[in-house]
Design an enzyme around this catalytic site. Structure first.
Site, PDB file in Angstrom:
ATOM      1  N   TYR A 292      41.361  57.970  35.256  1.00  0.00           N
ATOM      2  CA  TYR A 292      41.884  57.751  36.880  1.00  0.00           C
ATOM      3  C   TYR A 292      41.154  59.451  37.135  1.00  0.00           C
ATOM      4  O   TYR A 292      41.672  60.557  36.599  1.00  0.00           O
ATOM      5  CB  TYR A 292      42.772  57.936  36.897  1.00  0.00           C
ATOM      6  CG  TYR A 292      43.560  56.571  37.222  1.00  0.00           C
ATOM      7  CD1 TYR A 292      43.442  55.540  38.067  1.00  0.00           C
ATOM      8  CD2 TYR A 292      43.273  55.708  35.424  1.00  0.00           C
ATOM      9  CE1 TYR A 292      43.558  54.394  38.091  1.00  0.00           C
ATOM     10  CE2 TYR A 292      43.828  54.313  36.126  1.00  0.00           C
ATOM     11  CZ  TYR A 292      44.299  53.484  36.803  1.00  0.00           C
ATOM     12  OH  TYR A 292      44.070  52.438  36.924  1.00  0.00           O
TER      13      TYR A 292
ATOM     14  N   HIS B 201      45.370  41.545  42.062  1.00  0.00           N
ATOM     15  CA  HIS B 201      44.580  42.567  41.179  1.00  0.00           C
ATOM     16  C   HIS B 201      45.717  42.327  39.773  1.00  0.00           C
ATOM     17  O   HIS B 201      47.001  42.770  40.005  1.00  0.00           O
ATOM     18  CB  HIS B 201      45.157  43.876  41.635  1.00  0.00           C
ATOM     19  CG  HIS B 201      44.420  44.893  40.645  1.00  0.00           C
ATOM     20  ND1 HIS B 201      43.130  44.991  40.594  1.00  0.00           N
ATOM     21  CD2 HIS B 201      44.754  45.942  40.208  1.00  0.00           C
ATOM     22  CE1 HIS B 201      42.565  46.286  39.192  1.00  0.00           C
ATOM     23  NE2 HIS B 201      43.937  47.130  39.222  1.00  0.00           N
TER      24      HIS B 201
END
Length: 563
Positions: free
Chosen positions: A200, A380
């Protein structure tokens, strides 16, 4: 010629040769990123006939299909074209990744098939419910539309000339095309992606070149993907006022920007451009011109490749014209920002998790709380996700589903319009149910950030925007992570154990203030509604309609002549 082709689908709306203004086909979607495959459609009512016009940049065969998961196997397909001997058109179904099989019952009716300016234009109809087991039902929930085409009229392998897109055919919101080319580019700056499976990266920044005396309204969110094979999802968050330092580095390292969680825009793999309704915009700039924003990109690098660099991000199209409503995004589901002990067992064909949102918590953070009108959403999960349902409850009873995807595909995640507005009132509850399949796993799956971990989220797009940003929950597993030993099937026992635990309900606002309730419960969720099949032949319905219209015209002319 090629540079003009993306405009021909729109141009065909205005030219007589392509069917005049198509008043009966008000909806349109490009199915590919290059705008070479265009689908238009329309219908009178959800129980009647639906008409399609497929426009493809080829003079070979074209195919359109409906699929449960975006793949060819099990899909319902029509293929046609204009060959040396005239036009051809047939209804098929796919039993594998091979040539589709001709349907026993031909449920589709060809209306016209032409070639013009290097394009094939195929217009056809079917009953929305055909009662043919070889056809896919069309409902008011999103469906995966697949397409393929060839360069000749010999039906064969399409190669790279194929794709899929999720569209809600019956609950679609038509939007006008805009010629406004003003936008903000919010992208990474040549980030080095490490040799990790999951990485990330976060960039905390201030939007540049905005007039502090002007408010800008974002109406369209466009992904800018440099490396589609490793960019998994992107989130743009607005930061609280106390976050004042910019940076460009790995996420979740204890920096102040880690608290930026007011979602402004979201994109995930398989998604495309998303445009808000005409009356809704997301405001930026103006009095908040000094506000910082955090762009978070999840890179999925399963081959642990070294030396990959990336500058992906989002393009935010804006207007300075005030929209009637400010739009917002509410994050719901299982709390993704906690060190949650949540064990999903291996070898499970179906394992359900639940996240609850109780909007009563909102009144602890703001007053008054207006009705929230939900117009779109994005679901998601990660690789094990198979289904996601979002239930809506009032006074403890389910009144509706906000979103349902019974065939969730990790590779086709995108924001989907609800078609009709659904209203959330103060005190309503929202339950997000995710169904996972872990039959290919030998170890426990955790809730977490890695692609091999799991998430369970629903991003709800709504208006008018309020200061609440997150409304999530997690089971209170502080006493125990796993179900006690019993005679019950261990997978079913673990699911029941997590569902029955008290839910820690959590809501937060744009300044990171929060409210809690540690005694939440998971509400019972109803079965997904099904559409009743009506045995109606598209061909016979069309013929009867034409005969009646012609008879009516003849009688009218005779009546005029007599008068």
């Amino acid at each position: 010629m090629r540079s003009l082709l993306p405009f021909l689908c729109l141009f065909s709306v205005w030219t007589k040769g392509a069917g005049a203004s198509d008043p009966d086909l008000p909806f349109m979607e490009y199915l590919d990123q290059d705008h070479l495959v265009c689908l238009k459609w329309g219908f009178d009512n959800p129980q009647g006939i639906i008409t399609f016009k497929l426009v493809v940049n080829t003079t070979g065969w074209v195919g359109l299909g409906f699929s449960s998961d975006g793949e060819m196997t099990g899909s319902d397909i029509v293929m046609g074209g204009v060959g040396p001997s005239g036009s051809y058109f047939r209804d098929y179904h796919a039993v594998g990744d091979s040539m589709p099989v001709l349907d026993e019952q031909q449920s589709y009716t060809l209306l016209s098939l032409t070639e013009r300016d290097g394009q094939t234009i195929m217009t056809f109809q079917r009953s929305i419910q055909t009662c043919d087991h070889e056809d896919s039902p069309i409902t008011d929930t999103p469906i995966k539309i697949i397409y393929a085409f060839g360069t000749t009229d010999t039906l064969g392998y399409h190669g790279h000339r194929r794709g899929a897109k999720e569209v809600n055919l019956l609950n679609y919101v038509a939007r006008p095309s805009s010629t406004n080319l003003t936008y903000l580019n919010v992208t990474m700056d040549n980030v080095t992606v490490p040799e990790n499976h999951t990485y990330y990266h976060c960039k905390v920044m201030k939007f540049q070149n905005l007039d502090p005396n002007t408010t800008y309204y974002i109406y369209q969110i466009e992904p800018v993907i440099e490396n589609p094979d490793i960019v998994h999802h992107m989130l743009l968050y607005r930061c609280p006022s106390f976050v004042t330092e910019t940076y460009d580095k790995p996420c979740f390292m204890g920096d102040m920007g880690d608290v930026c969680f007011e979602a402004v825009a979201a994109w995930a793999v398989g998604g495309g451009v998303f445009e808000l309704p005409e009356n809704v915009g997301i405001p930026v700039g103006g009095a908040d011109s000094d506000t910082l924003y955090r762009l978070e990109i999840h890179y999925n690098n399963p081959n642990n490749e070294a030396g990959r660099r990336d500058s992906s991000g989002l393009r935010l199209h804006y207007t300075v014209q005030r929209r009637k409503y400010d739009g917002g995004i509410l994050t719901t589901g299982v709390n993704p920002h906690t060190s949650l002990s949540y064990n999903i067992p291996p070898k499970a064909t179906q394992f359900h998790t639940y996240g609850m949102c109780n909007t009563s918590l909102f009144s602890q953070l703001m007053n008054p709380v207006p009705d929230l009108h939900v117009f779109a959403g994005m679901l998601h999960t990660h690789l094990a996700g198979r289904k996601v349902r979002v239930g809506h409850y009032r006074n403890g009873t389910q009144i509706d589903f906000l979103l349902v995807n019974e065939n969730y595909n990790f590779g086709l995640q995108q924001s989907v319009s609800l078609g009709k507005i659904k209203t959330i009132k103060l005190g309503d509850e929202i339950a997000v149910e995710c169904t996972y399949n872990t039959t290919d796993r030998t170890n426990v799956t955790r809730m977490g950030l890695a692609t091999t971990d799991e998430m369970c989220l629903a991003f709800l797009l709504y208006y008018p925007a309020i200061k609440i940003t997150n409304c999530v929950s997690n089971p209170n597993t502080s006493m125990s992570e796993d179900a006690p030993t019993s005679d019950q099937d261990p997978i079913a026992a673990q699911e029941s154990f997590l569902k029955d635990l008290p839910q820690i309900l959590f809501a937060s606002d744009d300044e990171n203030n929060s409210s809690f309730n540690q005694k939440g419960t998971v509400r019972k969720m109803m079965k997904t509604p099904t559409v009743t099949c009506h045995k109606t032949s598209a061909a016979s319905g069309l013929g009867a309609s034409r005969i009646m219209n012609l008879a009516g015209i003849i009688l009218l002319l005779l009546w005029i002549a007599v008068m």
